[in-house]
Design an enzyme around this catalytic site. Sequence first.
Site, PDB file in Angstrom:
ATOM      1  N   LYS A   9       0.836  -1.203   0.000  1.00  0.00           N
ATOM      2  CA  LYS A   9       0.000   0.000   0.000  1.00  0.00           C
ATOM      3  C   LYS A   9       0.874   1.259   0.000  1.00  0.00           C
ATOM      4  O   LYS A   9       2.094   1.173   0.216  1.00  0.00           O
ATOM      5  CB  LYS A   9      -0.928  -0.047   1.220  1.00  0.00           C
ATOM      6  CG  LYS A   9      -1.885  -1.246   1.217  1.00  0.00           C
ATOM      7  CD  LYS A   9      -2.817  -1.208   2.415  1.00  0.00           C
ATOM      8  CE  LYS A   9      -3.720  -2.435   2.456  1.00  0.00           C
ATOM      9  NZ  LYS A   9      -4.705  -2.378   3.551  1.00  0.00           N
ATOM     10  N   TYR A  49     -12.370  -2.665  -3.009  1.00  0.00           N
ATOM     11  CA  TYR A  49     -12.890  -2.672  -1.641  1.00  0.00           C
ATOM     12  C   TYR A  49     -14.423  -2.674  -1.600  1.00  0.00           C
ATOM     13  O   TYR A  49     -14.999  -2.248  -0.591  1.00  0.00           O
ATOM     14  CB  TYR A  49     -12.328  -1.477  -0.866  1.00  0.00           C
ATOM     15  CG  TYR A  49     -10.906  -1.691  -0.371  1.00  0.00           C
ATOM     16  CD1 TYR A  49     -10.564  -2.820   0.386  1.00  0.00           C
ATOM     17  CD2 TYR A  49      -9.899  -0.764  -0.639  1.00  0.00           C
ATOM     18  CE1 TYR A  49      -9.271  -3.021   0.845  1.00  0.00           C
ATOM     19  CE2 TYR A  49      -8.596  -0.959  -0.177  1.00  0.00           C
ATOM     20  CZ  TYR A  49      -8.296  -2.088   0.568  1.00  0.00           C
ATOM     21  OH  TYR A  49      -7.013  -2.287   1.034  1.00  0.00           O
ATOM     22  N   PHE A  57     -15.383   3.483   7.391  1.00  0.00           N
ATOM     23  CA  PHE A  57     -14.010   3.748   6.957  1.00  0.00           C
ATOM     24  C   PHE A  57     -13.809   3.643   5.444  1.00  0.00           C
ATOM     25  O   PHE A  57     -12.697   3.782   4.954  1.00  0.00           O
ATOM     26  CB  PHE A  57     -13.036   2.817   7.698  1.00  0.00           C
ATOM     27  CG  PHE A  57     -13.284   1.339   7.505  1.00  0.00           C
ATOM     28  CD1 PHE A  57     -12.788   0.662   6.395  1.00  0.00           C
ATOM     29  CD2 PHE A  57     -14.014   0.615   8.449  1.00  0.00           C
ATOM     30  CE1 PHE A  57     -13.005  -0.695   6.223  1.00  0.00           C
ATOM     31  CE2 PHE A  57     -14.230  -0.752   8.275  1.00  0.00           C
ATOM     32  CZ  PHE A  57     -13.730  -1.410   7.163  1.00  0.00           C
ATOM     33  N   ARG A  85      -1.624 -14.650   3.748  1.00  0.00           N
ATOM     34  CA  ARG A  85      -2.413 -13.942   4.781  1.00  0.00           C
ATOM     35  C   ARG A  85      -1.780 -14.141   6.162  1.00  0.00           C
ATOM     36  O   ARG A  85      -1.724 -13.220   6.969  1.00  0.00           O
ATOM     37  CB  ARG A  85      -3.854 -14.473   4.808  1.00  0.00           C
ATOM     38  CG  ARG A  85      -4.667 -14.159   3.574  1.00  0.00           C
ATOM     39  CD  ARG A  85      -5.258 -12.778   3.582  1.00  0.00           C
ATOM     40  NE  ARG A  85      -6.258 -12.569   4.594  1.00  0.00           N
ATOM     41  CZ  ARG A  85      -6.967 -11.450   4.708  1.00  0.00           C
ATOM     42  NH1 ARG A  85      -6.785 -10.444   3.859  1.00  0.00           N
ATOM     43  NH2 ARG A  85      -7.852 -11.308   5.665  1.00  0.00           N
ATOM     44  N   THR A  91      -5.496  -7.936  10.666  1.00  0.00           N
ATOM     45  CA  THR A  91      -5.881  -6.579  10.275  1.00  0.00           C
ATOM     46  C   THR A  91      -5.753  -5.610  11.453  1.00  0.00           C
ATOM     47  O   THR A  91      -5.209  -4.510  11.306  1.00  0.00           O
ATOM     48  CB  THR A  91      -7.354  -6.574   9.791  1.00  0.00           C
ATOM     49  OG1 THR A  91      -7.538  -7.658   8.900  1.00  0.00           O
ATOM     50  CG2 THR A  91      -7.708  -5.268   9.125  1.00  0.00           C
ATOM     51  N   ARG A 102       2.767  -7.064   9.220  1.00  0.00           N
ATOM     52  CA  ARG A 102       2.110  -5.993   9.973  1.00  0.00           C
ATOM     53  C   ARG A 102       2.628  -5.949  11.416  1.00  0.00           C
ATOM     54  O   ARG A 102       2.841  -4.872  11.967  1.00  0.00           O
ATOM     55  CB  ARG A 102       0.587  -6.189   9.936  1.00  0.00           C
ATOM     56  CG  ARG A 102      -0.008  -5.895   8.561  1.00  0.00           C
ATOM     57  CD  ARG A 102      -1.473  -6.281   8.474  1.00  0.00           C
ATOM     58  NE  ARG A 102      -2.069  -5.911   7.182  1.00  0.00           N
ATOM     59  CZ  ARG A 102      -3.243  -6.325   6.775  1.00  0.00           C
ATOM     60  NH1 ARG A 102      -3.980  -7.128   7.529  1.00  0.00           N
ATOM     61  NH2 ARG A 102      -3.709  -5.944   5.597  1.00  0.00           N
ATOM     62  N   ASN A 112      -1.658  -0.264   7.187  1.00  0.00           N
ATOM     63  CA  ASN A 112      -1.145  -1.600   7.516  1.00  0.00           C
ATOM     64  C   ASN A 112      -0.329  -2.233   6.402  1.00  0.00           C
ATOM     65  O   ASN A 112      -0.222  -3.449   6.305  1.00  0.00           O
ATOM     66  CB  ASN A 112      -2.284  -2.496   8.001  1.00  0.00           C
ATOM     67  CG  ASN A 112      -3.372  -2.624   6.966  1.00  0.00           C
ATOM     68  OD1 ASN A 112      -3.181  -2.275   5.806  1.00  0.00           O
ATOM     69  ND2 ASN A 112      -4.515  -3.146   7.362  1.00  0.00           N
ATOM     70  N   HIS A 115      -1.829  -5.461   1.316  1.00  0.00           N
ATOM     71  CA  HIS A 115      -3.091  -6.165   1.102  1.00  0.00           C
ATOM     72  C   HIS A 115      -2.803  -7.560   0.577  1.00  0.00           C
ATOM     73  O   HIS A 115      -1.877  -7.744  -0.212  1.00  0.00           O
ATOM     74  CB  HIS A 115      -3.955  -5.431   0.072  1.00  0.00           C
ATOM     75  CG  HIS A 115      -5.031  -6.308  -0.487  1.00  0.00           C
ATOM     76  ND1 HIS A 115      -6.218  -6.530   0.182  1.00  0.00           N
ATOM     77  CD2 HIS A 115      -5.081  -7.091  -1.595  1.00  0.00           C
ATOM     78  CE1 HIS A 115      -6.949  -7.390  -0.516  1.00  0.00           C
ATOM     79  NE2 HIS A 115      -6.280  -7.741  -1.591  1.00  0.00           N
ATOM     80  N   GLU A 126      -9.399  -9.822  -7.966  1.00  0.00           N
ATOM     81  CA  GLU A 126      -8.427  -8.756  -7.727  1.00  0.00           C
ATOM     82  C   GLU A 126      -7.308  -8.774  -8.767  1.00  0.00           C
ATOM     83  O   GLU A 126      -6.876  -7.712  -9.231  1.00  0.00           O
ATOM     84  CB  GLU A 126      -7.868  -8.891  -6.300  1.00  0.00           C
ATOM     85  CG  GLU A 126      -8.951  -8.584  -5.272  1.00  0.00           C
ATOM     86  CD  GLU A 126      -8.589  -8.963  -3.842  1.00  0.00           C
ATOM     87  OE1 GLU A 126      -7.442  -9.398  -3.594  1.00  0.00           O
ATOM     88  OE2 GLU A 126      -9.463  -8.818  -2.963  1.00  0.00           O
TER      89      GLU A 126
HETATM   90  P1  RTP Z   1      -6.768  -5.861   3.163  1.00  0.00           P
HETATM   91  O1  RTP Z   1      -8.096  -6.170   2.507  1.00  0.00           O
HETATM   92  O2  RTP Z   1      -6.322  -4.436   2.953  1.00  0.00           O
HETATM   93  O3  RTP Z   1      -5.735  -6.873   2.816  1.00  0.00           O
HETATM   94  O4  RTP Z   1      -6.902  -6.004   4.722  1.00  0.00           O
HETATM   95  P2  RTP Z   1      -7.666  -7.141   5.507  1.00  0.00           P
HETATM   96  O5  RTP Z   1      -8.224  -8.155   4.580  1.00  0.00           O
HETATM   97  O6  RTP Z   1      -6.733  -7.600   6.577  1.00  0.00           O
HETATM   98  O7  RTP Z   1      -8.831  -6.330   6.179  1.00  0.00           O
HETATM   99  P3  RTP Z   1     -10.284  -5.985   5.631  1.00  0.00           P
HETATM  100  O8  RTP Z   1     -11.256  -6.391   6.663  1.00  0.00           O
HETATM  101  O9  RTP Z   1     -10.474  -6.482   4.238  1.00  0.00           O
HETATM  102  O10 RTP Z   1     -10.245  -4.396   5.623  1.00  0.00           O
HETATM  103  C1  RTP Z   1      -9.671  -3.699   4.544  1.00  0.00           C
HETATM  104  C2  RTP Z   1      -8.848  -2.549   5.046  1.00  0.00           C
HETATM  105  O11 RTP Z   1      -9.714  -1.588   5.652  1.00  0.00           O
HETATM  106  C3  RTP Z   1      -9.067  -0.985   6.742  1.00  0.00           C
HETATM  107  N1  RTP Z   1      -9.884  -1.193   7.930  1.00  0.00           N
HETATM  108  N2  RTP Z   1     -10.092  -0.272   8.790  1.00  0.00           N
HETATM  109  N3  RTP Z   1     -12.156  -0.746  11.720  1.00  0.00           N
HETATM  110  C4  RTP Z   1     -11.362  -0.099  10.884  1.00  0.00           C
HETATM  111  O12 RTP Z   1     -11.033   1.049  11.036  1.00  0.00           O
HETATM  112  C5  RTP Z   1     -10.881  -0.805   9.739  1.00  0.00           C
HETATM  113  N4  RTP Z   1     -11.167  -2.068   9.440  1.00  0.00           N
HETATM  114  C6  RTP Z   1     -10.523  -2.310   8.287  1.00  0.00           C
HETATM  115  C7  RTP Z   1      -7.704  -1.613   6.882  1.00  0.00           C
HETATM  116  O13 RTP Z   1      -6.777  -0.780   6.200  1.00  0.00           O
HETATM  117  C8  RTP Z   1      -7.855  -2.918   6.153  1.00  0.00           C
HETATM  118  O14 RTP Z   1      -6.625  -3.347   5.653  1.00  0.00           O
HETATM  119 MG    MG Z   2      -9.445  -7.706   2.894  1.00  0.00          MG
END
Ligand code: RTP
Ligand code: MG
Length: 147
Positions: A9, A49, A57, A85, A91, A102, A112, A115, A126
């Site tokens: 990112k 997203y 968010f 992952r 996350t 992370r 973070n 992705h 994707e």
């Molecule tokens: P990513 O998609 O970026 O790989 O991250 P992830 O699967 O670990 O997490 P995901 O649930 O898909 O969330 C996507 C991105 O949104 C931001 N986020 N902020 N509660 C919050 O403030 C919150 N929850 C998620 C994070 O940047 C996360 O990577």
């Molecule tokens: Mg995700």
Amino acid sequence: MEQTFLMVKPDGVQRGLIGEIVKRFEQKGFQLVGSKLMLITREQAEYHYAEHKGKDFFEMLVNFITSGPVFAMVWEGDQVIQLSRTMIGKTNALEATPGTIRGDFAVHTRLNLIHGSDSPESAEREINNFFRPEEIMKYEKNVQPWI
Ligand code: RTP
Ligand code: MG
């Protein structure tokens, strides 16, 4: 052979962590089959997203991911989706354990660094959002079968 979409990112690019991140996946034994430094469009970001559309968010997330260059990658290998992952870490910044990307380098949940696709369906969707088929390389790696 499974493929996944990984993306350093804008915070990871700004902090000079592309090499460190690529190194970890290479050392694990996965194969890099596509990569590029790119600015992603708002449309690409919103599609990427889409599952988070409507959450508080979402706007911040799209603004952040389009704020500067990202390093988009396609990696190939056995169980690469789940294993990457695990290597990326949780996350929630408070749950990302040391040893994960992370856990070792990030403090905030929203900044973070990286992705990673969370399922075979997401990976396909994707990869197609960011790469044209001719940008994915097929090549033999001259390594022993144990990695
Ligand atoms: P990513 O998609 O970026 O790989 O991250 P992830 O699967 O670990 O997490 P995901 O649930 O898909 O969330 C996507 C991105 O949104 C931001 N986020 N902020 N509660 C919050 O403030 C919150 N929850 C998620 C994070 O940047 C996360 O990577
Ligand atoms: Mg995700």
